[in-house]
Design a protein around this motif. Structure first.
Motif, PDB file in Angstrom:
ATOM      1  N   ILE A  16       0.830  -1.205   0.000  1.00 55.10           N
ATOM      2  CA  ILE A  16       0.000   0.000   0.000  1.00 55.10           C
ATOM      3  C   ILE A  16       0.863   1.254   0.000  1.00 55.10           C
ATOM      4  CG2 ILE A  16      -1.765   1.292   1.254  1.00 55.10           C
ATOM      5  CD1 ILE A  16      -2.671  -1.383   2.474  1.00 55.10           C
ATOM      6  N   ARG A  17       0.563   2.151  -0.936  1.00 54.60           N
ATOM      7  CA  ARG A  17       1.178   3.480  -0.935  1.00 54.60           C
ATOM      8  C   ARG A  17       0.118   4.500  -1.317  1.00 54.60           C
ATOM      9  NH1 ARG A  17       6.322   6.263  -4.004  1.00 54.60           N
ATOM     10  NH2 ARG A  17       6.694   7.766  -2.338  1.00 54.60           N
ATOM     11  N   ASP A  18       0.019   5.561  -0.521  1.00 53.57           N
ATOM     12  CA  ASP A  18      -1.009   6.588  -0.739  1.00 53.57           C
ATOM     13  C   ASP A  18      -2.399   5.973  -0.849  1.00 53.57           C
ATOM     14  OD1 ASP A  18       0.883   8.641  -0.714  1.00 53.57           O
ATOM     15  OD2 ASP A  18       1.262   8.434  -2.873  1.00 53.57           O
ATOM     16  N   GLY A  19      -2.628   4.902  -0.045  1.00 55.39           N
ATOM     17  CA  GLY A  19      -3.946   4.301   0.021  1.00 55.39           C
ATOM     18  C   GLY A  19      -4.281   3.353  -1.101  1.00 55.39           C
ATOM     19  N   LYS A  20      -3.341   3.129  -2.026  1.00 51.35           N
ATOM     20  CA  LYS A  20      -3.609   2.277  -3.190  1.00 51.35           C
ATOM     21  C   LYS A  20      -2.738   1.021  -3.162  1.00 51.35           C
ATOM     22  CE  LYS A  20      -4.606   6.442  -5.811  1.00 51.35           C
ATOM     23  NZ  LYS A  20      -4.135   7.390  -6.832  1.00 51.35           N
ATOM     24  N   ALA A  21      -3.192  -0.017  -3.863  1.00 47.81           N
ATOM     25  CA  ALA A  21      -2.416  -1.258  -3.985  1.00 47.81           C
ATOM     26  C   ALA A  21      -1.424  -1.090  -5.135  1.00 47.81           C
ATOM     27  CB  ALA A  21      -3.338  -2.444  -4.245  1.00 47.81           C
ATOM     28  N   ALA A  41     -10.674  -4.339  -1.460  1.00 46.90           N
ATOM     29  CA  ALA A  41     -11.304  -5.137  -2.519  1.00 46.90           C
ATOM     30  C   ALA A  41     -10.337  -6.196  -3.031  1.00 46.90           C
ATOM     31  CB  ALA A  41     -11.753  -4.229  -3.665  1.00 46.90           C
ATOM     32  N   VAL A  42      -9.056  -5.854  -3.097  1.00 49.86           N
ATOM     33  CA  VAL A  42      -8.034  -6.814  -3.523  1.00 49.86           C
ATOM     34  C   VAL A  42      -7.952  -7.961  -2.515  1.00 49.86           C
ATOM     35  CG1 VAL A  42      -5.589  -7.153  -4.040  1.00 49.86           C
ATOM     36  CG2 VAL A  42      -6.725  -5.041  -4.748  1.00 49.86           C
ATOM     37  N   ALA A  43      -7.953  -7.618  -1.226  1.00 52.11           N
ATOM     38  CA  ALA A  43      -7.889  -8.644  -0.174  1.00 52.11           C
ATOM     39  C   ALA A  43      -9.074  -9.602  -0.285  1.00 52.11           C
ATOM     40  CB  ALA A  43      -7.860  -7.987   1.199  1.00 52.11           C
ATOM     41  N   ALA A  44     -10.262  -9.060  -0.509  1.00 51.79           N
ATOM     42  CA  ALA A  44     -11.455  -9.898  -0.645  1.00 51.79           C
ATOM     43  C   ALA A  44     -11.321 -10.826  -1.853  1.00 51.79           C
ATOM     44  CB  ALA A  44     -12.695  -9.017  -0.783  1.00 51.79           C
ATOM     45  N   GLN A  45     -10.723 -10.316  -2.919  1.00 54.55           N
ATOM     46  CA  GLN A  45     -10.500 -11.126  -4.126  1.00 54.55           C
ATOM     47  C   GLN A  45      -9.565 -12.294  -3.827  1.00 54.55           C
ATOM     48  OE1 GLN A  45      -8.972  -8.781  -7.418  1.00 54.55           O
ATOM     49  NE2 GLN A  45      -7.914 -10.558  -8.261  1.00 54.55           N
ATOM     50  N   TRP A  46      -8.465 -12.024  -3.100  1.00 55.07           N
ATOM     51  CA  TRP A  46      -7.522 -13.110  -2.783  1.00 55.07           C
ATOM     52  C   TRP A  46      -8.173 -14.134  -1.856  1.00 55.07           C
ATOM     53  CZ3 TRP A  46      -5.371 -12.171  -6.756  1.00 55.07           C
ATOM     54  CH2 TRP A  46      -4.531 -11.103  -7.062  1.00 55.07           C
ATOM     55  N   SER A  71      -6.039   3.479   8.262  1.00 49.84           N
ATOM     56  CA  SER A  71      -7.462   3.266   7.955  1.00 49.84           C
ATOM     57  C   SER A  71      -7.641   2.301   6.787  1.00 49.84           C
ATOM     58  CB  SER A  71      -8.147   4.605   7.647  1.00 49.84           C
ATOM     59  OG  SER A  71      -7.571   5.211   6.498  1.00 49.84           O
ATOM     60  N   VAL A  72      -6.711   2.334   5.844  1.00 52.80           N
ATOM     61  CA  VAL A  72      -6.770   1.416   4.700  1.00 52.80           C
ATOM     62  C   VAL A  72      -6.528  -0.019   5.176  1.00 52.80           C
ATOM     63  CG1 VAL A  72      -5.801   0.882   2.431  1.00 52.80           C
ATOM     64  CG2 VAL A  72      -5.914   3.257   3.203  1.00 52.80           C
ATOM     65  N   ILE A  73      -5.565  -0.177   6.080  1.00 54.09           N
ATOM     66  CA  ILE A  73      -5.264  -1.506   6.620  1.00 54.09           C
ATOM     67  C   ILE A  73      -6.442  -2.022   7.455  1.00 54.09           C
ATOM     68  CG2 ILE A  73      -3.750  -2.765   8.217  1.00 54.09           C
ATOM     69  CD1 ILE A  73      -1.489  -0.845   7.152  1.00 54.09           C
ATOM     70  N   GLU A  74      -7.081  -1.125   8.200  1.00 54.75           N
ATOM     71  CA  GLU A  74      -8.277  -1.521   8.958  1.00 54.75           C
ATOM     72  C   GLU A  74      -9.355  -2.035   7.997  1.00 54.75           C
ATOM     73  OE1 GLU A  74     -11.226   0.197  12.451  1.00 54.75           O
ATOM     74  OE2 GLU A  74     -10.080   1.624  11.232  1.00 54.75           O
ATOM     75  N   ALA A  75      -9.522  -1.361   6.859  1.00 56.82           N
ATOM     76  CA  ALA A  75     -10.520  -1.780   5.871  1.00 56.82           C
ATOM     77  C   ALA A  75     -10.179  -3.156   5.300  1.00 56.82           C
ATOM     78  CB  ALA A  75     -10.618  -0.748   4.748  1.00 56.82           C
ATOM     79  N   VAL A  76      -8.885  -3.428   5.104  1.00 64.77           N
ATOM     80  CA  VAL A  76      -8.446  -4.742   4.618  1.00 64.77           C
ATOM     81  C   VAL A  76      -8.829  -5.822   5.625  1.00 64.77           C
ATOM     82  CG1 VAL A  76      -6.421  -6.179   4.164  1.00 64.77           C
ATOM     83  CG2 VAL A  76      -6.571  -3.897   3.157  1.00 64.77           C
ATOM     84  N   VAL A  96       2.563  -1.543  17.309  1.00 65.43           N
ATOM     85  CA  VAL A  96       2.213  -2.966  17.366  1.00 65.43           C
ATOM     86  C   VAL A  96       0.838  -3.138  18.003  1.00 65.43           C
ATOM     87  CG1 VAL A  96       2.798  -5.189  18.415  1.00 65.43           C
ATOM     88  CG2 VAL A  96       4.609  -3.765  17.453  1.00 65.43           C
ATOM     89  N   GLU A  97       0.645  -2.513  19.157  1.00 61.71           N
ATOM     90  CA  GLU A  97      -0.634  -2.631  19.874  1.00 61.71           C
ATOM     91  C   GLU A  97      -1.789  -2.083  19.044  1.00 61.71           C
ATOM     92  OE1 GLU A  97       0.436  -0.538  23.384  1.00 61.71           O
ATOM     93  OE2 GLU A  97       1.499  -2.244  24.277  1.00 61.71           O
ATOM     94  N   SER A  98      -1.515  -0.982  18.353  1.00 59.40           N
ATOM     95  CA  SER A  98      -2.546  -0.353  17.517  1.00 59.40           C
ATOM     96  C   SER A  98      -3.016  -1.299  16.421  1.00 59.40           C
ATOM     97  CB  SER A  98      -1.980   0.932  16.906  1.00 59.40           C
ATOM     98  OG  SER A  98      -2.816   1.419  15.888  1.00 59.40           O
ATOM     99  N   TYR A  99      -2.068  -1.993  15.780  1.00 62.37           N
ATOM    100  CA  TYR A  99      -2.442  -2.936  14.721  1.00 62.37           C
ATOM    101  C   TYR A  99      -3.179  -4.147  15.287  1.00 62.37           C
ATOM    102  CZ  TYR A  99      -0.025  -0.615  10.854  1.00 62.37           C
ATOM    103  OH  TYR A  99       0.341   0.264   9.875  1.00 62.37           O
ATOM    104  N   PHE A 100      -2.748  -4.637  16.426  1.00 62.51           N
ATOM    105  CA  PHE A 100      -3.440  -5.773  17.028  1.00 62.51           C
ATOM    106  C   PHE A 100      -4.868  -5.383  17.416  1.00 62.51           C
ATOM    107  CE2 PHE A 100       0.785  -7.951  18.395  1.00 62.51           C
ATOM    108  CZ  PHE A 100       0.890  -8.529  17.136  1.00 62.51           C
ATOM    109  N   GLU A 101      -5.049  -4.143  17.845  1.00 60.91           N
ATOM    110  CA  GLU A 101      -6.392  -3.663  18.184  1.00 60.91           C
ATOM    111  C   GLU A 101      -7.306  -3.626  16.951  1.00 60.91           C
ATOM    112  OE1 GLU A 101      -5.772   0.083  20.085  1.00 60.91           O
ATOM    113  OE2 GLU A 101      -4.923  -0.840  21.898  1.00 60.91           O
ATOM    114  N   LEU A 102      -6.702  -3.408  15.777  1.00 58.49           N
ATOM    115  CA  LEU A 102      -7.477  -3.397  14.529  1.00 58.49           C
ATOM    116  C   LEU A 102      -7.913  -4.802  14.114  1.00 58.49           C
ATOM    117  CD1 LEU A 102      -5.595  -0.966  12.085  1.00 58.49           C
ATOM    118  CD2 LEU A 102      -7.562  -0.495  13.538  1.00 58.49           C
ATOM    119  N   GLY A 103      -7.268  -5.819  14.702  1.00 59.02           N
ATOM    120  CA  GLY A 103      -7.578  -7.188  14.319  1.00 59.02           C
ATOM    121  C   GLY A 103      -6.498  -7.840  13.480  1.00 59.02           C
ATOM    122  N   VAL A 104      -5.369  -7.147  13.312  1.00 62.52           N
ATOM    123  CA  VAL A 104      -4.226  -7.738  12.611  1.00 62.52           C
ATOM    124  C   VAL A 104      -3.709  -8.919  13.430  1.00 62.52           C
ATOM    125  CG1 VAL A 104      -1.801  -7.305  11.965  1.00 62.52           C
ATOM    126  CG2 VAL A 104      -3.568  -5.615  11.423  1.00 62.52           C
TER     127      VAL A 104
END
Length: 249
Positions: A16-21, A41-46, A71-76, A96-104
């Motif tokens: 991801i760069r500037d919100g795009k794949a 949308a790419v993640a859903a496709q994979w 926010s883009v990673i949260e959407a993924v 690290v904690e922030s990403y784990f809170e997102l569900g990563v």
């Protein structure tokens, strides 16, 4: 341990760069191709094609050390029900904690492994297998800061040191192969697994299903998976077909 059957996972990559794949060529930010406006949308496709895990890299974070694409990673993460691992610019425990809170599911620590070793060791103590080490190598030496600099340390030596501090899994990238579709550096990947005892996820250069099948034959030696990037986006590899081929091998 050497004869037990190990799992080999294929990780479709979303950079991801500037919100795009996007994809880079040999880590060059000036040689970038935008493949999709919506990484979720790419993640859903994979996932639809059978992915068991999604690999996400925040290229802005890798370069600048800032969570520009949070926010883009949260959407993924919200777009899929399979686990997601994230790397790029993770240099503090707060991140690290922030990403784990997102569900990563897993955080990949790269530059920090060289520049902030105490933080990495603390993260390994706290989160264990959820921390993956990202070892990016140029001519066997570790590269940092979005591959823009090379540190004076051998990738294998750093792998051994971090294994001693509890690391179990590493994403090993040969930068000279990344985005080139020239095939993975299999000897270096296998050597990393054998000499460090780490589970190695291969990254860089995968061009065909044959590459993936060959890598999977080293699963019992610690090669635990492969990241597929450009070959998916160009259509050189169909993910569902690759998964079937590796399972049959």
């Amino acid at each position: 341990m050497g004869t037990e059957q190990r799992e080999f996972i294929l990780y479709p990559a979303i950079d991801i760069r500037d919100g795009k794949a996007v994809r880079l060529y040999k880590g060059d930010y000036a040689a970038m191709t935008v493949y999709h406006e919506d990484p979720a949308a790419v993640a859903a496709q994979w996932q639809e094609q059978g992915a068991a895990f999604i690999h996400v890299v925040d290229l802005d974070g890798a370069k600048d050390g800032k969570r520009k694409n949070r926010s883009v990673i949260e959407a993924v993460v919200q777009a899929v029900h399979v686990p997601v691992q994230v790397g790029g610019g993770i240099r503090t425990m707060e991140t690290v904690e922030s990403y784990f809170e997102l569900g990563v599911e897993r955080c990949i620590l790269g530059t920090a492994a060289v520049q902030e070793p105490e933080f990495v060791k603390a993260a390994l103590r706290r989160y264990g297998e959820r921390i993956v080490i990202g070892l990016d190598a140029k001519d066997g030496m570790v590269a940092v800061n979005g591959w823009l600099e090379t540190a004076d340390v051998k990738a294998i030596d750093l792998g051994k040191e971090l294994a001693a501090h509890g690391a179990t899994r590493v994403v090993f990238t040969d930068i000279a192969r990344d985005g080139t579709l020239t095939g993975p550096n299999t000897p270096a990947i296998v050597q990393m697994a054998k000499e460090t005892g780490l589970q190695v996820i291969a990254s860089g250069g995968v061009k065909s299903i044959d590459d993936l099948v060959e890598l999977s034959t080293y699963a019992d030696q610690g090669v635990a998976g492969a990241i597929i990037g450009k070959a998916l986006y160009t259509g050189a590899i169909q993910l569902s077909e690759a998964i079937r081929s590796v399972m049959r091998a």
